[in-house]
Write a protein that holds these residues in place. Sequence first.
Motif, PDB file in Angstrom:
ATOM      1  N   ASP A  78      20.086   7.462  10.657  1.00 44.36           N
ATOM      2  CA  ASP A  78      20.115   6.260  11.491  1.00 44.36           C
ATOM      3  C   ASP A  78      21.385   6.318  12.333  1.00 44.36           C
ATOM      4  N   ILE A  79      21.259   6.689  13.590  1.00 44.80           N
ATOM      5  CA  ILE A  79      22.437   6.906  14.435  1.00 44.80           C
ATOM      6  C   ILE A  79      23.230   5.627  14.657  1.00 44.80           C
ATOM      7  N   ASN A  80      22.565   4.485  14.766  1.00 45.38           N
ATOM      8  CA  ASN A  80      23.296   3.231  14.982  1.00 45.38           C
ATOM      9  C   ASN A  80      24.120   2.852  13.757  1.00 45.38           C
ATOM     10  N   ALA A  81      23.568   3.032  12.585  1.00 45.49           N
ATOM     11  CA  ALA A  81      24.332   2.765  11.355  1.00 45.49           C
ATOM     12  C   ALA A  81      25.496   3.747  11.231  1.00 45.49           C
ATOM     13  N   ALA A  82      25.246   5.008  11.591  1.00 47.28           N
ATOM     14  CA  ALA A  82      26.313   6.013  11.520  1.00 47.28           C
ATOM     15  C   ALA A  82      27.447   5.664  12.473  1.00 47.28           C
ATOM     16  N   LEU A  83      27.117   5.210  13.684  1.00 48.87           N
ATOM     17  CA  LEU A  83      28.154   4.848  14.645  1.00 48.87           C
ATOM     18  C   LEU A  83      28.958   3.641  14.168  1.00 48.87           C
ATOM     19  N   ALA A  84      28.319   2.712  13.496  1.00 46.29           N
ATOM     20  CA  ALA A  84      29.057   1.589  12.909  1.00 46.29           C
ATOM     21  C   ALA A  84      30.031   2.104  11.851  1.00 46.29           C
ATOM     22  N   ALA A  97      25.101   6.398  21.621  1.00 45.23           N
ATOM     23  CA  ALA A  97      23.818   7.062  21.404  1.00 45.23           C
ATOM     24  C   ALA A  97      22.948   7.012  22.654  1.00 45.23           C
ATOM     25  N   PHE A  98      22.306   8.135  22.939  1.00 44.08           N
ATOM     26  CA  PHE A  98      21.322   8.214  24.012  1.00 44.08           C
ATOM     27  C   PHE A  98      20.231   9.170  23.567  1.00 44.08           C
ATOM     28  N   GLU A  99      19.070   9.022  24.174  1.00 47.37           N
ATOM     29  CA  GLU A  99      17.904   9.805  23.770  1.00 47.37           C
ATOM     30  C   GLU A  99      17.736  11.048  24.626  1.00 47.37           C
ATOM     31  N   ILE A 100      17.396  12.132  23.962  1.00 53.32           N
ATOM     32  CA  ILE A 100      16.932  13.343  24.627  1.00 53.32           C
ATOM     33  C   ILE A 100      15.473  13.488  24.192  1.00 53.32           C
ATOM     34  N   PRO A 101      14.530  13.229  25.097  1.00 50.31           N
ATOM     35  CA  PRO A 101      13.111  13.242  24.726  1.00 50.31           C
ATOM     36  C   PRO A 101      12.717  14.538  24.006  1.00 50.31           C
ATOM     37  N   GLY A 102      12.011  14.368  22.915  1.00 48.23           N
ATOM     38  CA  GLY A 102      11.549  15.504  22.125  1.00 48.23           C
ATOM     39  C   GLY A 102      12.591  16.052  21.170  1.00 48.23           C
ATOM     40  N   THR A 103      13.841  15.631  21.312  1.00 51.74           N
ATOM     41  CA  THR A 103      14.922  16.106  20.436  1.00 51.74           C
ATOM     42  C   THR A 103      15.387  14.996  19.509  1.00 51.74           C
ATOM     43  N   GLY A 104      15.654  13.842  20.067  1.00 52.21           N
ATOM     44  CA  GLY A 104      16.136  12.719  19.272  1.00 52.21           C
ATOM     45  C   GLY A 104      17.253  11.995  19.982  1.00 52.21           C
ATOM     46  N   HIS A 105      18.079  11.316  19.204  1.00 49.88           N
ATOM     47  CA  HIS A 105      19.212  10.563  19.744  1.00 49.88           C
ATOM     48  C   HIS A 105      20.504  11.269  19.348  1.00 49.88           C
ATOM     49  N   ILE A 106      21.409  11.386  20.313  1.00 50.46           N
ATOM     50  CA  ILE A 106      22.704  11.986  20.019  1.00 50.46           C
ATOM     51  C   ILE A 106      23.813  11.033  20.457  1.00 50.46           C
ATOM     52  N   ALA A 107      24.985  11.235  19.884  1.00 48.95           N
ATOM     53  CA  ALA A 107      26.195  10.498  20.248  1.00 48.95           C
ATOM     54  C   ALA A 107      27.367  11.438  20.006  1.00 48.95           C
ATOM     55  N   ILE A 108      28.463  11.176  20.692  1.00 50.86           N
ATOM     56  CA  ILE A 108      29.669  11.992  20.540  1.00 50.86           C
ATOM     57  C   ILE A 108      30.783  11.072  20.040  1.00 50.86           C
ATOM     58  N   GLY A 118      29.491  15.786  17.272  1.00 53.70           N
ATOM     59  CA  GLY A 118      28.306  15.069  17.708  1.00 53.70           C
ATOM     60  C   GLY A 118      27.476  14.620  16.518  1.00 53.70           C
ATOM     61  N   LEU A 119      26.684  13.603  16.726  1.00 50.91           N
ATOM     62  CA  LEU A 119      25.696  13.154  15.746  1.00 50.91           C
ATOM     63  C   LEU A 119      24.319  13.362  16.348  1.00 50.91           C
ATOM     64  N   LEU A 120      23.354  13.698  15.515  1.00 45.89           N
ATOM     65  CA  LEU A 120      21.981  13.890  15.962  1.00 45.89           C
ATOM     66  C   LEU A 120      21.031  13.223  14.980  1.00 45.89           C
ATOM     67  N   GLN A 121      20.284  12.243  15.479  1.00 44.32           N
ATOM     68  CA  GLN A 121      19.173  11.669  14.724  1.00 44.32           C
ATOM     69  C   GLN A 121      17.921  12.301  15.311  1.00 44.32           C
ATOM     70  N   PRO A 122      17.324  13.258  14.596  1.00 45.78           N
ATOM     71  CA  PRO A 122      16.190  13.980  15.170  1.00 45.78           C
ATOM     72  C   PRO A 122      14.997  13.079  15.472  1.00 45.78           C
TER      73      PRO A 122
END
Length: 126
Positions: A78-84, A97-108, A118-122
């Motif tokens: 859960d990228i939002n929980a991780a960022l918190a 967090a932002f979405e890369i279609p077909g990959t998931g959500h990433i944040a730096i 970086g974080l990756l929520q697939p």
Amino acid sequence: MEFNGTFLWNELMTSDVEATKAFYARLAGWTYTEMPSPDGTYTIANLPGQPRGVAGIMHWPENKPGSNVWMPYLGVADINAALADVVVGGGTVMRPAFEIPGTGHIAILQDATGATIGLLQPAPMG
């Protein structure tokens, strides 16, 4: 989840993509697939016999911070929980967090010591 807390992807930002590709082709036996991206061409490094790419390579201008550096991506459920948790733990969100279609959500982010990761929520497999 099985990927939570493990490194899921590595990405190299480099000022010389062709020299980088030649180096890792010789060192690791990588072959490459190129795909368009909003920032130019994104190169996927492939290892023969592996079902998916092993890393990404992207051009990064020499005068831009972060040039010629590897960026690992840690898997999170859960990228939002991780960022918190990043903020509570003393880290800094550098790019939300932002979405890369077909990959998931990433944040730096930077951890509590200033190290960048970086974080990756697939994206769900379907």
